[in-house]
Write a protein that holds these residues in place. Structure first.
Motif, short mmCIF file in Angstrom:
data_model
loop_
_atom_site.label_atom_id
_atom_site.label_comp_id
_atom_site.label_asym_id
_atom_site.label_seq_id
_atom_site.Cartn_x
_atom_site.Cartn_y
_atom_site.Cartn_z
N LEU A 27 0.82 -1.21 0.00
CA LEU A 27 0.00 0.00 0.00
C LEU A 27 0.85 1.26 0.00
CD1 LEU A 27 -2.83 -1.18 2.38
CD2 LEU A 27 -2.89 -0.98 -0.11
N TRP A 28 2.00 1.22 0.67
CA TRP A 28 2.95 2.34 0.66
C TRP A 28 3.45 2.57 -0.77
CZ3 TRP A 28 4.69 6.41 3.09
CH2 TRP A 28 5.97 6.88 2.90
N PHE A 29 3.74 1.49 -1.48
CA PHE A 29 4.17 1.59 -2.87
C PHE A 29 3.06 2.18 -3.74
CE2 PHE A 29 4.11 -0.17 -7.16
CZ PHE A 29 5.30 0.34 -7.65
N VAL A 30 1.85 1.65 -3.60
CA VAL A 30 0.72 2.12 -4.41
C VAL A 30 0.48 3.60 -4.16
CG1 VAL A 30 -1.78 1.91 -4.75
CG2 VAL A 30 -0.37 -0.15 -4.62
N GLU A 31 0.44 3.99 -2.90
CA GLU A 31 0.16 5.39 -2.57
C GLU A 31 1.24 6.32 -3.12
OE1 GLU A 31 -0.11 7.78 1.46
OE2 GLU A 31 -1.96 6.72 0.96
N GLY A 32 2.48 5.86 -3.13
CA GLY A 32 3.58 6.70 -3.58
C GLY A 32 3.87 6.63 -5.07
N SER A 33 3.13 5.81 -5.78
CA SER A 33 3.38 5.62 -7.21
C SER A 33 2.93 6.83 -8.01
CB SER A 33 2.66 4.38 -7.74
OG SER A 33 3.20 3.23 -7.17
N GLU A 34 3.72 7.15 -9.01
CA GLU A 34 3.37 8.20 -9.96
C GLU A 34 2.39 7.61 -10.99
OE1 GLU A 34 4.40 11.37 -9.74
OE2 GLU A 34 5.52 10.87 -7.93
N ASP A 35 1.66 8.48 -11.67
CA ASP A 35 0.70 8.02 -12.67
C ASP A 35 1.35 7.17 -13.75
OD1 ASP A 35 -1.15 9.42 -11.23
OD2 ASP A 35 -1.48 10.98 -12.74
#
Length: 99
Positions: A27-35
Motif C-alpha cells: 500500500l505504501w508503494f501504491v500510494e507513492g506511485s506516480e501516474d
C-alpha cells in the motif's frame, strides 16, 4: 549458515506481523506511485479493495492490527512512512465509528 537457512530464519514475531508488513509495503508503494508507474484508477480500486477486506475483520482483529501498526510506526525511522503507518487505521477503516 547457508543462504537458505538465513532465508528461512523467522524475522517477525508472528505471521500476523509479517503479513501486516507486506500489506503496508504494497500500500505504501501504491500510494507513492506516480501516474506513469500505476494507473490511478487501478490504484484506487486496489486500495478500496483492501479497505473493504479490512472492514470484514472482527473488532478484535481490527484492534490487533491497529496495535501492531502502532508498534511498527514507533519502530519506523522514515518520517513519511511513520506518518503513513500512524494514519493507516483511520485511512483504511480500522477504527470503529466514534473511536
Amino acid at each position: 549458515m547457508s543462504c537458505w537457512e538465513a532465508a528461512l530464519t523467522p524475522v517477525y514475531s508472528s505471521l500476523t506481523h509479517a503479513l501486516a508488513e507486506a500489506l503496508v509495503d504494497v500500500l505504501w508503494f501504491v500510494e507513492g506511485s506516480e501516474d506513469e508507474q500505476m494507473d490511478p484508477d487501478d490504484a484506487v480500486k486496489g486500495m478500496e479493495g483492501v479497505t473493504h477486506l479490512l472492514s470484514k475483520l472482527s473488532s478484535e482483529q481490527r484492534n490487533e492490527l491497529t496495535e501492531l501498526l502502532g508498534i511498527m510506526a514507533a519502530a519506523e525511522s522514515n518520517p513519511a512512512r511513520r506518518e503513513f503507518l500512524n494514519g493507516f487505521p483511520e485511512g483504511f477503516g480500522l477504527l470503529e465509528d466514534g473511536v
